[in-house]
Design an enzyme around this catalytic site. Sequence first.
Site, PDB file in Angstrom:
ATOM      1  N   ASP A   1      14.353  80.802  43.627  1.00  0.00           N
ATOM      2  CA  ASP A   1      12.989  80.228  43.572  1.00  0.00           C
ATOM      3  C   ASP A   1      12.463  79.221  42.403  1.00  0.00           C
ATOM      4  OD1 ASP A   1      10.391  79.743  44.170  1.00  0.00           O
ATOM      5  OD2 ASP A   1       9.285  81.777  44.048  1.00  0.00           O
TER       6      ASP A   1
ATOM      7  N   PHE B   1      12.504  71.105  45.049  1.00  0.00           N
ATOM      8  CA  PHE B   1      13.078  70.248  44.498  1.00  0.00           C
ATOM      9  C   PHE B   1      12.072  69.078  44.231  1.00  0.00           C
ATOM     10  CE2 PHE B   1      17.869  70.883  44.865  1.00  0.00           C
ATOM     11  CZ  PHE B   1      17.930  71.762  43.899  1.00  0.00           C
ATOM     12  N   ARG B   2      10.814  69.342  44.707  1.00  0.00           N
ATOM     13  CA  ARG B   2       9.765  68.561  44.348  1.00  0.00           C
ATOM     14  C   ARG B   2       9.638  67.184  44.999  1.00  0.00           C
ATOM     15  NH1 ARG B   2       7.194  73.150  43.431  1.00  0.00           N
ATOM     16  NH2 ARG B   2       7.557  73.912  41.194  1.00  0.00           N
TER      17      ARG B   2
HETATM   18  O1  DOR Z   1       5.394  80.437  41.198  1.00  0.00           O
HETATM   19  C1  DOR Z   1       5.614  79.870  42.250  1.00  0.00           C
HETATM   20  N1  DOR Z   1       5.754  78.583  42.301  1.00  0.00           N
HETATM   21  N2  DOR Z   1       5.488  80.526  43.487  1.00  0.00           N
HETATM   22  C2  DOR Z   1       5.445  79.936  44.677  1.00  0.00           C
HETATM   23  O2  DOR Z   1       5.301  80.615  45.707  1.00  0.00           O
HETATM   24  C3  DOR Z   1       5.612  78.480  44.646  1.00  0.00           C
HETATM   25  C4  DOR Z   1       6.186  77.718  43.471  1.00  0.00           C
HETATM   26  C5  DOR Z   1       6.063  76.381  43.086  1.00  0.00           C
HETATM   27  O3  DOR Z   1       6.248  75.721  44.155  1.00  0.00           O
HETATM   28  O4  DOR Z   1       5.658  75.938  42.076  1.00  0.00           O
HETATM   29 ZN    ZN Z   2       9.072  79.447  46.021  1.00  0.00          ZN
END
Ligand code: DOR
Ligand code: ZN
Length: 428
Positions: A296, A58-59
């Site tokens: 993800d 969620f950044r």
């Molecule tokens: O593609 C990805 N983005 N793989 C990850 O393991 C991290 C993720 C991200 O946080 O953007």
């Molecule tokens: Zn991830």
Amino acid sequence: MEVTIEGKAYIDGDFVDCCIGIVDGRISAIKKILKGDRYYNFGSKLILPAGIDIHVHFRDPGMTYKEDFSTGSLAAAFGGVSCVFDMPNTIPQTTSLQTLSDKIVSANKKAYVDFGIYVGVTDSNVENIEELTEKCSGFKIYLGSTTNSLQLDENNLKQTFKRINSASKPILIHAEDNKCLNGHKMWENNLVDHLHSRPAECEEIAIKSILKMSRNYLNRRIHICHLSSCEGLELLKNRSKNISVGVTPHHLLLNIEKNLKPQALYKVNPPVRTSFDRDALFEGIRNGFVDILESDHAPHTLEDKAGEFSSAPSGHPGVETVFPLFLSLAKKGKLSFQRLISLFCENPANLLGVSKGRIEVGRDADFVVVDIKEDCRINSENLHSKCGWSPFEGWPALFPTCVFVRGEKLIEEHEIQVKQGFGRFVGE
Ligand code: DOR
Ligand code: ZN
């Protein structure tokens, strides 16, 4: 009874016409007839447990122009997800008691759905794992580098397994071996280059070292995140019971031979591989070999993804579309509702130890109501992530019409009914 919900509910592996009674946010009774102060009848619509997404980014804090806990959890709510588990690769990274409690305090004010928070294990905090265990929902380990990821070498992986000396918190692992990734580094112009720079071999090496290490720690719960290759799948066929396997919608539905455009939007780690890998993984979710479906959700803005392919960050959004995509596939018979509910409700609840994921007396009253006739196509204009786009634009989907969390109506007729801060921390 405070609240009673009537409809065709998924109980113990079957849809049955019944009433669900709710007291204090929990399911208190399941009977043919029940009365309640508030009564909702959903007729022939399906009532399923709400989804649990064990893998979101969620950044927040640090990259809130891409997403924050409020927009991310709102997207989750509209996608029928009542509980999310957030990854530690924020800025600052969630690697200490301080960063963990700051994240929980902030998310408590912003969240629309319940949430847990992972702590990342790195070469520099591996000594302090014990003090973090009680407070976090679980641990995340990156064996290979990816977006703002945290590094842990193989020796410290052993230390981690040793130090997490209670089986109570799971260890989630990004299984790509860093040495192998470094050996394949190259200038990338497109998705095929990206695939070649992160071959299945790197996943295989990482999985082999996890399997070797975990033999001595059979009471630790280990989860392999986003399995992407049939080689990895093969290696995990005879795994011990303490190891679970997750897959993502993109590795199950997309493949490199498709004309994925613009290519940078589909750049993700581990990469989208061949139709052969995709079909093997899909068979894995059908036959029960794969345990968990995880989005993800890794949002990046269109500006971040524009420009040179080589400099575009990896990852794309998914928390709002994962359940609707697979509900639509279940409706078409590509996957049974039983399997979908195991993958996205029951098994995630077991892994994270939350009292959700099943319509059962004593569990949280978290449901989605689905009108099987309400098919639609994914349109990013109707989605709620801050990033404003989806890798599944135009795909068929079945969005829930109504979502309940702890007995409260969160979404009704596709409108949010609660305020930010409704969501609670479920980690401790
Ligand atoms: O593609 C990805 N983005 N793989 C990850 O393991 C991290 C993720 C991200 O946080 O953007
Ligand atoms: Zn991830």
